[in-house]
Design a protein around this motif. Structure first.
Motif, short mmCIF file in Angstrom:
data_model
loop_
_atom_site.label_atom_id
_atom_site.label_comp_id
_atom_site.label_asym_id
_atom_site.label_seq_id
_atom_site.Cartn_x
_atom_site.Cartn_y
_atom_site.Cartn_z
N ASP A 1 2.27 0.24 57.95
CA ASP A 1 1.15 0.12 58.89
C ASP A 1 1.64 -0.53 60.18
O ASP A 1 1.18 -0.18 61.27
CB ASP A 1 0.04 -0.75 58.29
CG ASP A 1 -0.53 -0.15 57.02
OD1 ASP A 1 -1.00 1.00 57.08
OD2 ASP A 1 -0.48 -0.82 55.96
N TYR A 2 2.57 -1.49 60.04
CA TYR A 2 3.12 -2.20 61.19
C TYR A 2 4.64 -2.16 61.13
O TYR A 2 5.24 -2.16 60.06
CB TYR A 2 2.63 -3.65 61.22
CG TYR A 2 1.14 -3.77 61.41
CD1 TYR A 2 0.58 -3.76 62.69
CD2 TYR A 2 0.28 -3.86 60.32
CE1 TYR A 2 -0.80 -3.85 62.87
CE2 TYR A 2 -1.09 -3.94 60.49
CZ TYR A 2 -1.63 -3.93 61.77
OH TYR A 2 -2.98 -4.00 61.94
N ILE A 3 5.25 -2.17 62.32
CA ILE A 3 6.71 -2.14 62.43
C ILE A 3 7.15 -3.36 63.23
O ILE A 3 6.67 -3.58 64.36
CB ILE A 3 7.20 -0.87 63.14
CG1 ILE A 3 6.77 0.38 62.36
CG2 ILE A 3 8.71 -0.89 63.31
CD1 ILE A 3 7.06 1.69 63.10
N ALA A 4 8.05 -4.16 62.64
CA ALA A 4 8.67 -5.27 63.36
C ALA A 4 10.11 -4.87 63.67
O ALA A 4 10.87 -4.56 62.75
CB ALA A 4 8.64 -6.54 62.50
N ILE A 5 10.46 -4.87 64.93
CA ILE A 5 11.81 -4.45 65.34
C ILE A 5 12.65 -5.70 65.56
O ILE A 5 12.24 -6.63 66.27
CB ILE A 5 11.76 -3.57 66.60
CG1 ILE A 5 11.02 -2.28 66.27
CG2 ILE A 5 13.17 -3.28 67.10
CD1 ILE A 5 10.87 -1.32 67.43
N MET A 6 13.81 -5.70 64.92
CA MET A 6 14.68 -6.88 64.91
C MET A 6 16.04 -6.53 65.48
O MET A 6 16.60 -5.46 65.20
CB MET A 6 14.80 -7.40 63.48
CG MET A 6 15.39 -8.78 63.37
SD MET A 6 15.13 -9.48 61.70
CE MET A 6 15.54 -11.19 62.05
N ALA A 7 16.59 -7.44 66.28
CA ALA A 7 17.93 -7.26 66.84
C ALA A 7 18.50 -8.61 67.21
O ALA A 7 17.78 -9.49 67.70
CB ALA A 7 17.90 -6.35 68.07
N ILE B 1 13.11 -11.15 66.25
CA ILE B 1 12.10 -10.10 66.19
C ILE B 1 11.63 -9.86 67.62
O ILE B 1 11.02 -10.74 68.24
CB ILE B 1 10.93 -10.51 65.27
CG1 ILE B 1 11.43 -10.61 63.83
CG2 ILE B 1 9.80 -9.48 65.36
CD1 ILE B 1 10.41 -11.16 62.85
N ILE B 2 11.95 -8.69 68.16
CA ILE B 2 11.68 -8.45 69.58
C ILE B 2 10.30 -7.86 69.81
O ILE B 2 9.84 -7.76 70.95
CB ILE B 2 12.76 -7.53 70.19
CG1 ILE B 2 12.77 -6.16 69.53
CG2 ILE B 2 14.13 -8.19 70.09
CD1 ILE B 2 13.72 -5.18 70.18
N GLU C 1 14.85 6.47 68.36
CA GLU C 1 14.98 6.51 69.82
C GLU C 1 14.16 5.39 70.46
O GLU C 1 14.60 4.74 71.41
CB GLU C 1 14.52 7.86 70.36
CG GLU C 1 15.37 9.03 69.90
CD GLU C 1 14.80 10.36 70.36
OE1 GLU C 1 15.51 11.08 71.09
OE2 GLU C 1 13.65 10.67 69.98
N ILE C 2 12.95 5.17 69.94
CA ILE C 2 12.11 4.09 70.47
C ILE C 2 12.79 2.74 70.23
O ILE C 2 12.85 1.88 71.12
CB ILE C 2 10.73 4.11 69.80
CG1 ILE C 2 10.00 5.42 70.11
CG2 ILE C 2 9.90 2.91 70.23
CD1 ILE C 2 8.72 5.62 69.31
N MET C 3 13.31 2.56 69.03
CA MET C 3 13.97 1.31 68.68
C MET C 3 15.16 1.06 69.61
O MET C 3 15.36 -0.05 70.11
CB MET C 3 14.43 1.36 67.22
CG MET C 3 15.01 0.08 66.70
SD MET C 3 15.20 0.10 64.90
CE MET C 3 16.49 1.35 64.72
N GLU C 4 15.95 2.11 69.88
CA GLU C 4 17.10 1.98 70.77
C GLU C 4 16.66 1.54 72.17
O GLU C 4 17.27 0.66 72.79
CB GLU C 4 17.85 3.31 70.84
CG GLU C 4 19.09 3.27 71.72
CD GLU C 4 19.78 4.61 71.81
OE1 GLU C 4 20.80 4.70 72.53
OE2 GLU C 4 19.32 5.58 71.17
N GLN C 5 15.58 2.14 72.67
CA GLN C 5 15.08 1.80 74.00
C GLN C 5 14.60 0.35 74.05
O GLN C 5 14.88 -0.40 75.01
CB GLN C 5 13.94 2.74 74.40
CG GLN C 5 14.35 4.18 74.65
CD GLN C 5 15.06 4.37 75.99
OE1 GLN C 5 15.17 3.45 76.78
NE2 GLN C 5 15.53 5.57 76.24
N LEU C 6 13.85 -0.08 73.04
CA LEU C 6 13.32 -1.45 73.03
C LEU C 6 14.44 -2.46 72.93
O LEU C 6 14.40 -3.51 73.61
CB LEU C 6 12.35 -1.60 71.86
CG LEU C 6 10.99 -0.93 72.03
CD1 LEU C 6 10.23 -0.90 70.71
CD2 LEU C 6 10.16 -1.64 73.10
N ILE C 7 15.44 -2.19 72.11
CA ILE C 7 16.57 -3.12 71.99
C ILE C 7 17.34 -3.19 73.29
O ILE C 7 17.74 -4.28 73.75
CB ILE C 7 17.48 -2.72 70.80
CG1 ILE C 7 16.74 -2.93 69.48
CG2 ILE C 7 18.78 -3.53 70.82
CD1 ILE C 7 17.48 -2.40 68.28
#
Length: 312
Positions: free
Chosen positions: A213-219, A223-224, A302-308
């Motif tokens: 339901d939710y995505i947490a993007i981490m780098a 958590i960005i 692709e979205i993750m790459e852009q956000l990072i």
């Protein structure tokens, strides 16, 4: 994955997992600051490159390591302050990415007997059903099971505890495609049976699409961003825009496109653009009579790459 009924029952501020400014300092790696709220009754997936700190975050949540700063809470209870957390852990099940070597000599039946004694909500009938569904022979020693069979056994062991909160670190590691589909089905079933919550770390993007339901993007240990999955996937698009009136180049004007993340000339006065606000960008182009000659939604990777890239 949450139902409309479940969503209606939730209080907006209620979180099964809460990280507030949590920081852990190590010589070679800084974890945090971590800010995350995983709502009760939902599936939250943590995604990010290898080495970004996903497994370290799970150890922090379980109190296996302590935060140097900030607060960690599970099911409303503070973690990592040396308090007796036995009752809290009876409400939680955790499947780590790596199998424990200490338990390798135990037979599956013995391990299940030991675990069941600690969990009042243990469901023996559900455990046996899961073993049949996953085609696991529990009389084998854990160390003699294949990686995939051991993973299925550990998942059955976790689900049979009927936990309120299920923590999964790379749950499909070692699973073949058929077993993976069964796993996805069982996690859906688990969520439908009660007011349950899943926090999972995974690099399988199909897993995220089917379950989260939710995505947490981490780098880089942080958590960005935390995003509602459907909104994230629908709002990031790539457009081919132009050419402008008289075949003019668009680069100066396109800088004002809503949500513009990336723009480059693609020949003949056309620009290839990436936007994080697709519907607004489309309306903006229409108002200015700028033709969109091609369009597609970005994939999650692709979205993750852009956000990072933006955060770096």
């Amino acid at each position: 994955m949450r139902s409309d009924a479940q969503a209606a029952e939730l209080e907006p501020a209620e979180a099964a997992v809460s990280l507030a400014g949590a920081v852990q300092l190590r010589k070679a790696f800084r974890l945090g600051p971590l800010n995350l709220e995983a709502p009760v009754g939902c599936v939250t997936a943590i995604v990010g490159p290898n080495g970004s700190g996903k497994s370290s975050t799970f150890r922090l949540l379980l109190g296996l390591t302590a935060a140097d700063q900030g607060e960690v809470r599970l099911l409303g209870q503070s973690v990592g302050h040396g308090d007796d957390d036995t009752e809290l852990k009876r409400r939680i099940a955790y499947v780590p990415e790596e199998d424990s070597k200490i338990e390798a000599s135990l037979r599956g039946t013995s391990q299940a007997e030991f675990i069941s004694a600690w969990y009042p909500a243990w469901n023996q009938g559900e455990f046996e059903r899961l073993l049949r569904e996953f085609e696991v022979e529990p009389s084998k020693r854990l160390g003699k099971m294949s990686k995939g069979m051991r993973r299925k056994f550990e998942l059955a062991l976790a689900l049979a505890r009927e936990p309120e909160l299920l923590l999964l670190d790379e749950p499909s590691s070692g699973l073949d495609p058929l077993s993976w589909r069964k796993l996805v089905g069982e996690l859906h079933r688990y969520m439908e049976r009660g007011r349950h919550t899943i926090l999972m770390a995974t690099h399988i993007l199909d897993e995220v699409k089917r379950l989260a339901d939710y995505i947490a993007i981490m780098a880089d240990g942080r958590i960005i961003g935390v995003y509602e999955k459907d909104e994230l996937l629908s709002s990031w698009h790539q457009f081919y825009v132009g050419p402008g009136l008289g075949g003019a180049l668009l680069e100066p004007e396109i800088a004002d496109l809503p949500g513009l993340v990336q723009a480059e000339e693609s020949g003949g006065g056309t620009c290839r653009v990436v936007t994080s606000r697709a519907w607004e960008a489309e309306g903006w182009c229409r108002e200015r009579e700028l033709p969109i000659t091609g369009q597609r939604a970005l994939e999650l990777d692709e979205i993750m790459e852009q956000l990072i890239r933006q955060t770096r």
